[in-house]
Design a protein around this motif. Structure first.
Motif, PDB file in Angstrom:
ATOM      1  N   ASP A  88      35.767   9.903  37.708  1.00 50.98           N
ATOM      2  CA  ASP A  88      36.952   9.624  38.517  1.00 50.98           C
ATOM      3  C   ASP A  88      36.972  10.429  39.814  1.00 50.98           C
ATOM      4  O   ASP A  88      38.020  10.902  40.258  1.00 50.98           O
ATOM      5  CB  ASP A  88      38.222   9.875  37.707  1.00 50.98           C
ATOM      6  CG  ASP A  88      38.352  11.313  37.230  1.00 50.98           C
ATOM      7  OD1 ASP A  88      37.441  12.120  37.522  1.00 50.98           O
ATOM      8  OD2 ASP A  88      39.350  11.637  36.556  1.00 50.98           O
ATOM      9  N   ARG A  90      37.172  10.704  43.596  1.00 44.74           N
ATOM     10  CA  ARG A  90      37.719   9.865  44.667  1.00 44.74           C
ATOM     11  C   ARG A  90      36.933  10.093  45.965  1.00 44.74           C
ATOM     12  O   ARG A  90      36.271  11.125  46.127  1.00 44.74           O
ATOM     13  CB  ARG A  90      39.201  10.197  44.910  1.00 44.74           C
ATOM     14  CG  ARG A  90      40.042  10.340  43.654  1.00 44.74           C
ATOM     15  CD  ARG A  90      40.184   9.060  42.892  1.00 44.74           C
ATOM     16  NE  ARG A  90      40.945   9.210  41.664  1.00 44.74           N
ATOM     17  CZ  ARG A  90      42.246   8.940  41.553  1.00 44.74           C
ATOM     18  NH1 ARG A  90      42.937   8.538  42.597  1.00 44.74           N
ATOM     19  NH2 ARG A  90      42.861   9.066  40.385  1.00 44.74           N
ATOM     20  N   TRP A 183      33.653   6.105  41.919  1.00 44.65           N
ATOM     21  CA  TRP A 183      34.363   4.906  42.358  1.00 44.65           C
ATOM     22  C   TRP A 183      33.767   4.333  43.643  1.00 44.65           C
ATOM     23  O   TRP A 183      33.601   3.121  43.784  1.00 44.65           O
ATOM     24  CB  TRP A 183      35.838   5.238  42.588  1.00 44.65           C
ATOM     25  CG  TRP A 183      36.560   5.604  41.338  1.00 44.65           C
ATOM     26  CD1 TRP A 183      36.054   5.635  40.072  1.00 44.65           C
ATOM     27  CD2 TRP A 183      37.925   6.013  41.239  1.00 44.65           C
ATOM     28  NE1 TRP A 183      37.010   6.039  39.184  1.00 44.65           N
ATOM     29  CE2 TRP A 183      38.176   6.274  39.867  1.00 44.65           C
ATOM     30  CE3 TRP A 183      38.946   6.189  42.161  1.00 44.65           C
ATOM     31  CZ2 TRP A 183      39.420   6.691  39.411  1.00 44.65           C
ATOM     32  CZ3 TRP A 183      40.183   6.599  41.710  1.00 44.65           C
ATOM     33  CH2 TRP A 183      40.413   6.846  40.344  1.00 44.65           C
ATOM     34  N   LEU A 233      36.810  -2.774  40.646  1.00 44.83           N
ATOM     35  CA  LEU A 233      37.124  -1.417  40.205  1.00 44.83           C
ATOM     36  C   LEU A 233      38.527  -1.363  39.607  1.00 44.83           C
ATOM     37  O   LEU A 233      38.729  -0.783  38.531  1.00 44.83           O
ATOM     38  CB  LEU A 233      37.019  -0.450  41.385  1.00 44.83           C
ATOM     39  CG  LEU A 233      37.421   0.995  41.094  1.00 44.83           C
ATOM     40  CD1 LEU A 233      36.495   1.619  40.059  1.00 44.83           C
ATOM     41  CD2 LEU A 233      37.421   1.828  42.387  1.00 44.83           C
ATOM     42  N   ARG A 237      39.654  -0.427  35.723  1.00 48.76           N
ATOM     43  CA  ARG A 237      40.370   0.817  35.463  1.00 48.76           C
ATOM     44  C   ARG A 237      41.739   0.611  34.807  1.00 48.76           C
ATOM     45  O   ARG A 237      42.246   1.518  34.155  1.00 48.76           O
ATOM     46  CB  ARG A 237      40.564   1.585  36.770  1.00 48.76           C
ATOM     47  CG  ARG A 237      39.291   2.170  37.366  1.00 48.76           C
ATOM     48  CD  ARG A 237      39.622   3.028  38.582  1.00 48.76           C
ATOM     49  NE  ARG A 237      40.562   4.078  38.234  1.00 48.76           N
ATOM     50  CZ  ARG A 237      41.631   4.386  38.958  1.00 48.76           C
ATOM     51  NH1 ARG A 237      41.924   3.712  40.053  1.00 48.76           N
ATOM     52  NH2 ARG A 237      42.430   5.362  38.575  1.00 48.76           N
TER      53      ARG A 237
END
Length: 446
Positions: A88, A90, A183, A233, A237
């Protein structure tokens, strides 16, 4: 014949023999190197036809260490297990930060059958994960925290090393390599494919987070949907209906990626794409292995991806610190793992196998069961029955399971025989053990 001619012929023969010996040594060395450069695609040279001088008698000579005398049987070494982690992280966050793995699954390539299986591991699975930077020290936590712990404590191999250790420790599955993607890399790879098409099984909305904000009204409608990287994505998620349903969506995304890659001919371009997108993920797969893995990938039938999930063996619980967690029913969990790791061609036949022991042969029955499991016959397929000694030793294919029947003859020192009426009902294959029936290591040609 003159002495000079004889010497010249002898010298020529010596040169030829020396040349052939050099070729043979080169082939053996190439085979050894090839096991590294071209895993699961090792060089194999057929047996060489040789003739007895002055006659028409010929034989096939196998070269030790080079020739393959027949088709290879399935063995556990046919498996290549790769742990795939979606973290996770970013955009803009540091590469070496401590992140949890949002997605965790094992991609298992069966090189014998040319098949791919996926085993999803729920992120909330309460497990023992590495604690600190010393291998063998464990602490209880959600398995998706292993990557974070590994990064923070500088475990050998970092977060990926700790995640691999956690999977091997808790699931008893040998992991050969890992792949880590964040991601940003995920979005980039999907967009490079031109997006993917997914048959969404049911409408799903999420108004409480920004996960589905890339969809109109934060809702993914049921039906055929084309998704770009950000949409894929978000769909992967969203977890408003729980982690186990999310796993199902992630597996749909993986299937869609495989279908698109095949349709674009990308499997044949793996080395080229590897160079172009190598920075989109982290892996311990050495560049030198890529040609071999690319060759192996061409032989995989991506239309037959099989998906498994440990979620079916989990039930909800609460940790001492108040975390909502998933606890494993270990018997069910290992049954799923056994099925996942089984020989896929035998799994296709879904055989029900009876192992009938001779009187007093309980130990022999257990040994046979363990031997069959080691070579891809899942224990759930097998029932051990105490016999009364009336059956004739052998293997009976009752309903027609030719692949599994042939496999069994390579694992047990028994011949195929016709039914004689003593077979227990309700089974596809019956193994009647005799006193002292030997267990065999499968060999090519069996």
């Amino acid at each position: 014949m003159s002495t000079g001619v004889t010497r010249r012929r002898a010298a020529a023969a010596g040169i030829v023999v020396g040349f052939l010996a050099a070729v043979y040594v080169a082939l053996v060395v190439l085979g050894r190197v090839d096991q590294y450069l071209f895993p699961a695609n090792e060089v194999a040279v057929p047996a060489v036809p040789a003739y007895v001088p002055g006659t028409d008698i010929g034989v096939n000579v196998s070269l030790p260490g080079v020739s393959e005398p027949g088709p290879k049987p399935w063995t556990p070494e046919a498996r290549l297990n790769i742990l795939v982690l979606g973290i996770d992280k970013r955009p803009g966050q540091p590469e070496d930060g401590s992140y949890r793995s949002d997605t965790m699954f094992i991609a298992s390539i069966d090189t014998h059958a040319g098949r791919l299986q996926l085993l999803a591991i729920p992120r909330d699975f309460w497990a023992e994960i590495p604690y600190g930077n010393t291998p063998g020290v464990w602490a209880e936590n959600k398995i998706n925290a292993a990557y974070s712990y590994g990064q923070f404590y500088k475990y050998p191999g970092g977060g990926a090393g700790a995640a691999v250790a956690a999977v091997q420790h808790n699931l008893n599955i040998t992991i050969r390599h890992y792949v880590v993607i964040d991601w940003e890399g995920f979005v980039r790879l999907i967009d490079a494919l031109g997006g993917i098409d997914i048959d969404v099984p049911e409408t799903i909305s999420d108004f409480g987070t920004d996960v589905l904000e890339v969809f109109p009204n934060n809702t993914v409608q049921a039906g055929r949907q084309h998704m770009d990287g950000k949409q894929a994505l978000g769909y992967s998620r969203v977890r408003v209906d729980g982690d186990l349903k999310r796993i199902e969506r992630q597996q749909l995304v993986i299937r869609a990626v495989a279908e698109k890659a095949v349709s674009l001919g990308y499997v044949a371009r793996i080395p080229e794409l590897w160079s172009a997108y190598r920075d989109a993920f982290k892996t311990d797969i050495d560049n030198g292995l890529i040609p071999g893995y690319a060759l192996m990938a061409r032989g995989i039938d991506l239309s037959r991806i099989e998906t498994f999930s440990l979620g079916k063996a989990m039930y909800g619980g609460v940790a001492e610190d108040g975390q909502l967690i998933l606890l494993p029913n270990r018997e069910q969990m290992y049954a799923i793992i056994d099925e996942f790791l089984a020989d896929p061609q035998a799994r296709d036949e879904a055989p029900k196998v009876a192992v009938v022991t001779p009187p007093g042969g309980e130990a022999a029955g257990k040994a046979a069961l363990a031997h069959l499991e080691a070579y891809g016959i899942a224990p759930a397929w097998v029932t051990v029955i105490a016999g009364d000694g009336s059956g004739q030793p052998g293997i009976v294919d009752v309903t027609g399971k030719p692949y599994t029947a042939g496999k069994l003859t390579g694992l047990l020192d028994l011949r195929m025989r016709n039914p004689d009426g003593t077979e227990p009902p309700g089974f596809d294959l019956v193994i009647q053990l005799g006193d002292g029936t030997a267990l065999k290591t499968p060999k090519a040609g069996n």
